[in-house]
Structures are given as structure tokens and as C-alpha cells.
Scaffold this active site. Sequence first.
Site, PDB file in Angstrom:
ATOM      1  N   TYR A  82      45.923  44.518  16.853  1.00  0.00           N
ATOM      2  CA  TYR A  82      46.645  45.625  17.482  1.00  0.00           C
ATOM      3  C   TYR A  82      48.139  45.376  17.319  1.00  0.00           C
ATOM      4  O   TYR A  82      48.578  44.234  17.166  1.00  0.00           O
ATOM      5  CB  TYR A  82      46.278  45.764  18.963  1.00  0.00           C
ATOM      6  N   ASP A 134      42.820  30.375  35.403  1.00  0.00           N
ATOM      7  CA  ASP A 134      41.882  29.560  34.624  1.00  0.00           C
ATOM      8  C   ASP A 134      41.507  28.269  35.337  1.00  0.00           C
ATOM      9  O   ASP A 134      40.441  27.705  35.072  1.00  0.00           O
ATOM     10  CB  ASP A 134      42.486  29.217  33.254  1.00  0.00           C
ATOM     11  N   GLU A 175      56.210  22.817  36.545  1.00  0.00           N
ATOM     12  CA  GLU A 175      55.570  23.096  35.248  1.00  0.00           C
ATOM     13  C   GLU A 175      55.766  21.885  34.337  1.00  0.00           C
ATOM     14  O   GLU A 175      56.878  21.408  34.170  1.00  0.00           O
ATOM     15  CB  GLU A 175      56.187  24.363  34.628  1.00  0.00           C
ATOM     16  N   GLN A 176      54.661  21.445  33.740  1.00  0.00           N
ATOM     17  CA  GLN A 176      54.745  20.214  32.939  1.00  0.00           C
ATOM     18  C   GLN A 176      55.559  20.383  31.647  1.00  0.00           C
ATOM     19  O   GLN A 176      56.199  19.438  31.194  1.00  0.00           O
ATOM     20  CB  GLN A 176      53.343  19.704  32.597  1.00  0.00           C
ATOM     21  N   ARG A 195      52.536  37.785  23.850  1.00  0.00           N
ATOM     22  CA  ARG A 195      52.550  36.909  25.018  1.00  0.00           C
ATOM     23  C   ARG A 195      53.958  36.447  25.376  1.00  0.00           C
ATOM     24  O   ARG A 195      54.325  36.354  26.533  1.00  0.00           O
ATOM     25  CB  ARG A 195      51.761  35.635  24.719  1.00  0.00           C
TER      26      ARG A 195
HETATM   27  P1  FAD Z   1      47.657  28.978  31.706  1.00  0.00           P
HETATM   28  O1  FAD Z   1      48.195  30.161  31.006  1.00  0.00           O
HETATM   29  O2  FAD Z   1      46.859  27.982  30.916  1.00  0.00           O
HETATM   30  O3  FAD Z   1      48.889  28.233  32.406  1.00  0.00           O
HETATM   31  C1  FAD Z   1      48.756  26.981  33.001  1.00  0.00           C
HETATM   32  C2  FAD Z   1      50.133  26.328  33.054  1.00  0.00           C
HETATM   33  O4  FAD Z   1      50.036  25.135  33.814  1.00  0.00           O
HETATM   34  C3  FAD Z   1      50.665  25.935  31.681  1.00  0.00           C
HETATM   35  O5  FAD Z   1      52.000  26.387  31.573  1.00  0.00           O
HETATM   36  C4  FAD Z   1      50.583  24.409  31.690  1.00  0.00           C
HETATM   37  O6  FAD Z   1      51.606  23.806  30.914  1.00  0.00           O
HETATM   38  C5  FAD Z   1      50.744  24.102  33.164  1.00  0.00           C
HETATM   39  N1  FAD Z   1      50.155  22.822  33.606  1.00  0.00           N
HETATM   40  C6  FAD Z   1      48.954  22.312  33.268  1.00  0.00           C
HETATM   41  N2  FAD Z   1      48.748  21.132  33.907  1.00  0.00           N
HETATM   42  C7  FAD Z   1      49.857  20.919  34.663  1.00  0.00           C
HETATM   43  C8  FAD Z   1      50.241  19.879  35.574  1.00  0.00           C
HETATM   44  N3  FAD Z   1      49.444  18.826  35.838  1.00  0.00           N
HETATM   45  N4  FAD Z   1      51.442  19.975  36.182  1.00  0.00           N
HETATM   46  C9  FAD Z   1      52.279  21.029  35.953  1.00  0.00           C
HETATM   47  N5  FAD Z   1      51.964  22.033  35.096  1.00  0.00           N
HETATM   48  C10 FAD Z   1      50.751  21.990  34.475  1.00  0.00           C
HETATM   49  N6  FAD Z   1      43.535  37.295  28.874  1.00  0.00           N
HETATM   50  C11 FAD Z   1      43.833  38.606  29.069  1.00  0.00           C
HETATM   51  O7  FAD Z   1      43.966  39.045  30.226  1.00  0.00           O
HETATM   52  N7  FAD Z   1      44.004  39.451  27.991  1.00  0.00           N
HETATM   53  C12 FAD Z   1      43.848  39.033  26.704  1.00  0.00           C
HETATM   54  O8  FAD Z   1      44.004  39.817  25.758  1.00  0.00           O
HETATM   55  C13 FAD Z   1      43.506  37.664  26.488  1.00  0.00           C
HETATM   56  N8  FAD Z   1      43.320  37.220  25.218  1.00  0.00           N
HETATM   57  C14 FAD Z   1      42.969  35.914  25.037  1.00  0.00           C
HETATM   58  C15 FAD Z   1      42.720  35.481  23.725  1.00  0.00           C
HETATM   59  C16 FAD Z   1      42.332  34.163  23.496  1.00  0.00           C
HETATM   60  C17 FAD Z   1      42.009  33.725  22.113  1.00  0.00           C
HETATM   61  C18 FAD Z   1      42.236  33.257  24.593  1.00  0.00           C
HETATM   62  C19 FAD Z   1      41.846  31.832  24.375  1.00  0.00           C
HETATM   63  C20 FAD Z   1      42.497  33.687  25.891  1.00  0.00           C
HETATM   64  C21 FAD Z   1      42.844  35.012  26.126  1.00  0.00           C
HETATM   65  N9  FAD Z   1      43.085  35.487  27.427  1.00  0.00           N
HETATM   66  C22 FAD Z   1      43.370  36.803  27.625  1.00  0.00           C
HETATM   67  C23 FAD Z   1      42.973  34.570  28.589  1.00  0.00           C
HETATM   68  C24 FAD Z   1      44.333  34.106  29.081  1.00  0.00           C
HETATM   69  O9  FAD Z   1      45.103  33.571  28.039  1.00  0.00           O
HETATM   70  C25 FAD Z   1      44.179  33.043  30.178  1.00  0.00           C
HETATM   71  O10 FAD Z   1      43.148  33.406  31.061  1.00  0.00           O
HETATM   72  C26 FAD Z   1      45.489  32.919  30.970  1.00  0.00           C
HETATM   73  O11 FAD Z   1      46.506  32.409  30.135  1.00  0.00           O
HETATM   74  C27 FAD Z   1      45.296  32.018  32.193  1.00  0.00           C
HETATM   75  O12 FAD Z   1      46.520  31.900  32.875  1.00  0.00           O
HETATM   76  P2  FAD Z   1      46.790  30.684  33.852  1.00  0.00           P
HETATM   77  O13 FAD Z   1      48.160  30.895  34.373  1.00  0.00           O
HETATM   78  O14 FAD Z   1      45.652  30.550  34.803  1.00  0.00           O
HETATM   79  O15 FAD Z   1      46.722  29.393  32.928  1.00  0.00           O
END
Ligand code: FAD
Length: 406
Positions: free
Chosen positions: A219, A298, A34-35, A107
Amino acid sequence: MAASRTIVVAGGGIGGLTLALALAQRGFRVAILEQAAQLEEIGAGIQLSPNATRVLTDLGLAGRLRGHAVSPQAVRVVRAHNAKEITRIPLADAERRFGAPYWVLRRGDLQSALVGAVREHPDIALELGARVETFATHANGVTVKAMRGRTSVDAQGIAFVGADGLWSTVRGGLGDAAAPRFARRVAWRALVPAEMAPPAMREPVVTLWLGPNGHIVHYPVQAGAAINVVAIAKDNWNEPGWSTASTPGEVLARFAAGAWSRHVRDLIGVAAHWTKWALAERAVARRWGHEQMTLIGDAAHPMLPFLAQGAAMAIEDAAVLALRLAASPDDPAVAMRKYEADRRDRTAKVQRAARKTGQIYHYRGADAAVRDFVMRKLGGARLRNRYDWIYSWRADPDSAVPSANK
Ligand code: FAD
């Protein structure tokens, strides 16, 4: 950590941490890179629908989460200018109906629960401050190179997963360099101490205010101690990151008096600390990986937040990928292609539905009047039934198979 049954994961967000727990539950070892040097508690809320809470419960996390979560009894949809209720979508029976609860929580509380479980697991190593830069496959698996400042941190494994979010480096390294598209919308987020919010806004309900070119959701979280507020409007501000600071004045300017009721504007005004996030998305990638490498969350399928499903999809991905890898521990490439085939259509469908929902939420004029009429006519229960295909999802129990050989 021995490479022979280790899976390397880039990213310790919701997707990466859930995947690590799901893999470890099935007998794999996991190295998370994790970065961020510290997993900061991001001070906003998250809705977790039953398709996601079912996975978290199966991972043994319910005990860590339940005390922080609120189970909303309904989604109350109200008109922005006069605060009149359009409809009330029932959620009180979510657990009975879907076999898992609907939760809203901070969160930071979700992240703490995931990190706590990860740190306690002897087969998971979480490396903070390690930014993944390159990776390569070879006869023995995958070598991943990360940098901690100027020091190189290497990890070896039988397979590699990019869980590194919207601006994924791994996705680029796998040959898909197309950047996310800015959606010309910005989300402002804040937490308000419950005692500063009017009593009606402390009820265990998700309230959705629909107005011209924008909407506001609030909420209770932290077992009712705070109210999470998310306000989304058209805007041209476009910089990456979760936590750019904003002000009540900046938010109020987008949710002007006249179009937005005093009640919700008062709530915006009492929240001292706002952060903002430019919304972006990109089409679900046609190809998520090759050989023993793939993407989750994502990184693979960023979506707009209008159905509150982005994290839920990352959590579902984690469950399915762990099932597939456990079914073919000696052939992770085959497992990963099956996982991608399992997930592509569903995530693309949810992504499209989220985009469409956003358009409908932000209607104005006659379109908005028709929307409100249709919502009232349909009624809350029938509107809720429209989400059954999302909430009733389960990772296929038939593909659950033996743990990887220890
Ligand atoms: P992320 O949470 O973005 O995690 C990626 C991780 O990878 C981060 O910790 C980052 O630091 C790390 N990283 C990045 N690049 C590197 C690298 N090169 N090397 C090592 N580490 C790296 N979803 C829901 O289900 N319910 C909700 O109510 C909801 N509300 C939302 C409200 C808003 C306003 C927004 C913008 C989004 C919302 N979402 C919600 C969506 C949700 O936040 C994301 O889809 C989710 O966080 C994606 O998770 P992830 O683990 O794929 O990515």
C-alpha cells in the site's frame, strides 16, 4: 519529576508513547524509560484501523498524522499466480461508517508524531538509553531501576506499566517467564519509491496477494511517495529484532515464479533494502500484573500480524488504562485490575482471529480454491462487515472521569 502522581512506563514504542500522552491528557505525570539510545525510524508501513485512529485523534494527533497518511479506498484481494481480483473490500466510507479514518502510513511518521507530542508535553519525561532491569513496590509506590551503560537510572512513581514489547522484561519480572513461540513464519518488509512502482500499485488501495503458504501486502505511504511492501512466508529463520537486513533475492526465492505473478515479483525486485522479522506469539497472559503494576501492548498479548491489529490493540490498551487510572487515581492497583478485566477478552479474541486469518491466507490447493470461491460469493461489503466488531470499538465514555489531582 515528583513521584506523587507519576506513572513510570517501560518502553517508548507505539503503546508506551500513546499511553504517556493519554495519561498526561488526564493530569498524570509520566516517566518513560526506553532502552534504545535513539528512537530510530523503522522504514516500514503500518495500517491503522478506525479503532486506533479514533484514540490518536482524541489525543490531538490527527494534525500531525493526516499529511503523511493515505486513506485507502479498498482492500483489493488478488490471486498470486495470475493477479486476478478475487474481491474488493470497500474502505472509502470508513470514516463515515466508523467515525474515524482508516489510515496507512510509514511507521516512522507515526513514531515521529508520537515522539513530537511527547517531547512538547511538560508532564512527560522521555529517558532514552535506559534499559529497565528490576522494579519493586513499597509503601509509597514503585521504584524502577534501569541501566544506562554502567550507570543506574532510577524512577519513582505511584504505578508502573510494562510497554516493553514481545520480549518484555517487565512481564518476566511480574512472574510470567514463558517465552514467545516462533510461528515458523517470517515477514520481509521494504519501502519502494512510488516512481519505481507500476501506476496500478500507486493507487490508494491496500493490495493483498494470496498464494500457497504465503501472502504479500502493499500500500502507498508518505502521502503516496512510497509503497510499503510486506511479504510473509513459511520459514525457519528465527532471531529476535526488527531490522535484520535481507535481499530481493532472498525474498524472491520464497515467492517463486509460477506460483507468484510477474507483477508482484517485479515489485519485490525493485525494492533494494529489505528487512526481516521472525513472527512469534504467545497466549494472552492470564495475569497481566499485580499491585500497582501491569502490562500493555505486545508485552501482554503479542499477536500475529494477519489482521494488522497489534499496534491498534496497544493503542486501545493505552486509552482504557488511562481512563481507569483517572477514575481511581488514589488506587492504581484497583484501576489496573479493572483495566485488565476490560481488555483480556477482546485482545484474546483479536489474537485468535488473527491466527485464523493467517491460516486462511496461506491455504493451498483445494482449500485455497474454496476460500477464493467463498470470498467472491460473500462479496467485499459483507467481508468488511465481519470486521465491524474490531473497527467500531470505543473506549467506554462512561468510565471517563476527572483528571488525577495535580
Ligand atoms: P513495541 O513496538 O515492540 O515497543 C516496545 C518498546 O520497548 C521498544 O521501543 C523497545 O526498545 C522497548 N523496550 C524493550 N525492552 C525494554 C526494557 N527492558 N527497558 C526499556 N525499554 C524496553 N500492527 C498494527 O496495528 N497494524 C499493522 O499494520 C501492523 N503490521 C505489522 C506487520 C508486521 C510484519 C509485524 C511483525 C507487526 C505488525 N503490527 C501491526 C504489530 C505491531 O507492530 C506491534 O503490535 C506493536 O509495535 C506493539 O507495540 P508495543 O508498544 O506494545 O511494542
